[in-house]
Design an enzyme around this catalytic site. Sequence first.
Site, PDB file in Angstrom:
ATOM      1  N   TYR A 147       0.819  -1.225   0.000  1.00 26.84           N
ATOM      2  CA  TYR A 147       0.000   0.000   0.000  1.00 26.84           C
ATOM      3  C   TYR A 147       0.845   1.264   0.000  1.00 26.84           C
ATOM      4  O   TYR A 147       0.385   2.314  -0.425  1.00 26.84           O
ATOM      5  CB  TYR A 147      -0.910   0.029   1.244  1.00 26.84           C
ATOM      6  CG  TYR A 147      -1.903  -1.092   1.312  1.00 26.84           C
ATOM      7  CD1 TYR A 147      -2.716  -1.364   0.223  1.00 26.84           C
ATOM      8  CD2 TYR A 147      -2.035  -1.870   2.443  1.00 26.84           C
ATOM      9  CE1 TYR A 147      -3.635  -2.399   0.278  1.00 26.84           C
ATOM     10  CE2 TYR A 147      -2.954  -2.907   2.496  1.00 26.84           C
ATOM     11  CZ  TYR A 147      -3.744  -3.164   1.415  1.00 26.84           C
ATOM     12  OH  TYR A 147      -4.650  -4.182   1.475  1.00 26.84           O
TER      13      TYR A 147
ATOM     14  N   ASP B 220     -11.098  -9.592   6.871  1.00 24.77           N
ATOM     15  CA  ASP B 220     -12.452  -9.504   6.312  1.00 24.77           C
ATOM     16  C   ASP B 220     -13.053 -10.903   6.209  1.00 24.77           C
ATOM     17  O   ASP B 220     -14.231 -11.125   6.489  1.00 24.77           O
ATOM     18  CB  ASP B 220     -12.441  -8.855   4.922  1.00 24.77           C
ATOM     19  CG  ASP B 220     -12.758  -7.368   5.003  1.00 24.77           C
ATOM     20  OD1 ASP B 220     -12.521  -6.787   6.078  1.00 24.77           O
ATOM     21  OD2 ASP B 220     -13.240  -6.798   4.011  1.00 24.77           O
TER      22      ASP B 220
ATOM     23  N   ASP C 109      -2.112 -18.533   1.928  1.00 24.87           N
ATOM     24  CA  ASP C 109      -3.164 -19.263   1.209  1.00 24.87           C
ATOM     25  C   ASP C 109      -3.753 -20.370   2.083  1.00 24.87           C
ATOM     26  O   ASP C 109      -4.975 -20.532   2.163  1.00 24.87           O
ATOM     27  CB  ASP C 109      -2.668 -19.807  -0.147  1.00 24.87           C
ATOM     28  CG  ASP C 109      -1.218 -20.246  -0.113  1.00 24.87           C
ATOM     29  OD1 ASP C 109      -0.579 -20.126   0.945  1.00 24.87           O
ATOM     30  OD2 ASP C 109      -0.714 -20.723  -1.140  1.00 24.87           O
TER      31      ASP C 109
ATOM     32  N   LYS D  54       4.143 -15.445   3.025  1.00 26.88           N
ATOM     33  CA  LYS D  54       4.183 -16.187   1.754  1.00 26.88           C
ATOM     34  C   LYS D  54       5.665 -16.351   1.423  1.00 26.88           C
ATOM     35  O   LYS D  54       6.154 -15.918   0.378  1.00 26.88           O
ATOM     36  CB  LYS D  54       3.412 -15.376   0.690  1.00 26.88           C
ATOM     37  CG  LYS D  54       3.230 -16.059  -0.640  1.00 26.88           C
ATOM     38  CD  LYS D  54       2.120 -17.063  -0.657  1.00 26.88           C
ATOM     39  CE  LYS D  54       2.060 -17.740  -2.020  1.00 26.88           C
ATOM     40  NZ  LYS D  54       1.254 -18.958  -2.021  1.00 26.88           N
TER      41      LYS D  54
ATOM     42  N   ASP E 146      -5.359  -7.438   5.652  1.00 27.61           N
ATOM     43  CA  ASP E 146      -6.557  -6.773   5.130  1.00 27.61           C
ATOM     44  C   ASP E 146      -7.567  -7.830   4.663  1.00 27.61           C
ATOM     45  O   ASP E 146      -8.752  -7.808   5.012  1.00 27.61           O
ATOM     46  CB  ASP E 146      -6.122  -5.883   3.948  1.00 27.61           C
ATOM     47  CG  ASP E 146      -7.196  -4.893   3.550  1.00 27.61           C
ATOM     48  OD1 ASP E 146      -8.284  -4.941   4.130  1.00 27.61           O
ATOM     49  OD2 ASP E 146      -6.945  -4.077   2.649  1.00 27.61           O
TER      50      ASP E 146
END
Length: 357
Positions: free
Chosen positions: A143, A250, A222, A190, A246
């Site tokens: 970001y 959610d 994942d 990851k 993020d």
Amino acid sequence: MATKNILIVPGDGIGQEVTAVGKKVLDAIAIKFGHTFHYDEALIGHVAIEATGEALPAESLQKMRQSDAVLFGAVGHPKYDNDPSAKVRPEQGLLKMRKELGLYANLRPIKLFDELLSASSIKPEILKGADILFFRELTGDIYFGEKGRKNDGDTAYDVAEYSKYEVERIGRKAFEAARTRKKKLCSVDKANVLETSRLWREVIQKLALEYPDVEVEHQFVDSTAMMLIKNPCRFDVVVTANLFGDILTDEASQIAGSMGMLASASIGDGTGVYEPIHGSAHDITGKGIANPLASILSAALLLDISFGMKEESELIISAVDQVLKQGFRTVDIADKSTKPEQILGTDAMGAAVLKFL
Ligand code: NAD
């Protein structure tokens, strides 16, 4: 009895509606416990752009810095969602606030109130007992890295970057929290593909030596996404980078039944910001049906983390629990068993919580 300055920053859409309820709950706590809370308000997001041309005006930032804690709503407006070329955007206010206040850790407690077991899309027997505390890094990653277009605009890039320092400071917060809970920490990355993740893992592994009492596991993002739905009870404290956090938080919001139930705290070394995890929800703005419980629970987090008011915070959580036990629901958490008269709007749900307080 304490005196504190709280800045109310409602932002856009339902942010305005739910934050007003959160503030009423803070008022009730002040009266009950003899505290004095002084309030001020500041603009951010679309409403700030309309008024000043900026998503986070300097005046708002100054007020944030001067306050003891911020109760925040949400930013966002459909006008910008459908216009990728807009130069000034509501979300810029949010990102700037996090960067300027040094809010590097986003805490998201994901705990299902028993009464909402059936409101989730996950089977109750899988969900029961789920209680996860997420630490999402907030000021680094893709970001905030270099972004742009090349090849005449045909190619776009966003650069992900992390320094050891950035990983260590959030890692430390997560280890400390794990110590106060089940002494289990899951670090999500990851590392099989990304260099930033390899650095992340290296730093967490080194930190683990300082916390021998905490059991650490490293998991790829994942498989974490899959395990969160398959077996959420296996997680306790989870720490991860900005982008992964993020998305995973959610996803995990479904464990709590609805986005409208989840609060978060963004903390650093200065003023903390407390906010629901949901956005400005323009599909329901102005209808008076937004669930205010995430804002109410954000107020509880604020009292606990920024002011050390544990008893006050727990009282709010138990009031929410009582209201749910009585069968009251907002539309987003209602199910087949909810009677029409138990479905409450934003203000009525706030009033029900206040009654229990
Ligand atoms: P959203 O969280 O606003 O809404 C997602 C869905 O959940 C919608 O159907 C909405 O009606 C529902 N919902 C959300 N909160 C609810 C509540 N309290 N009670 C009942 N239902 C609720 O996400 P979105 O629709 O993807 O985004 C809308 C806008 O919000 C966008 O402009 C986006 O950029 C912004 N946004 C802001 C933040 C933030 O300020 N922290 C976070 C996410 C999205």
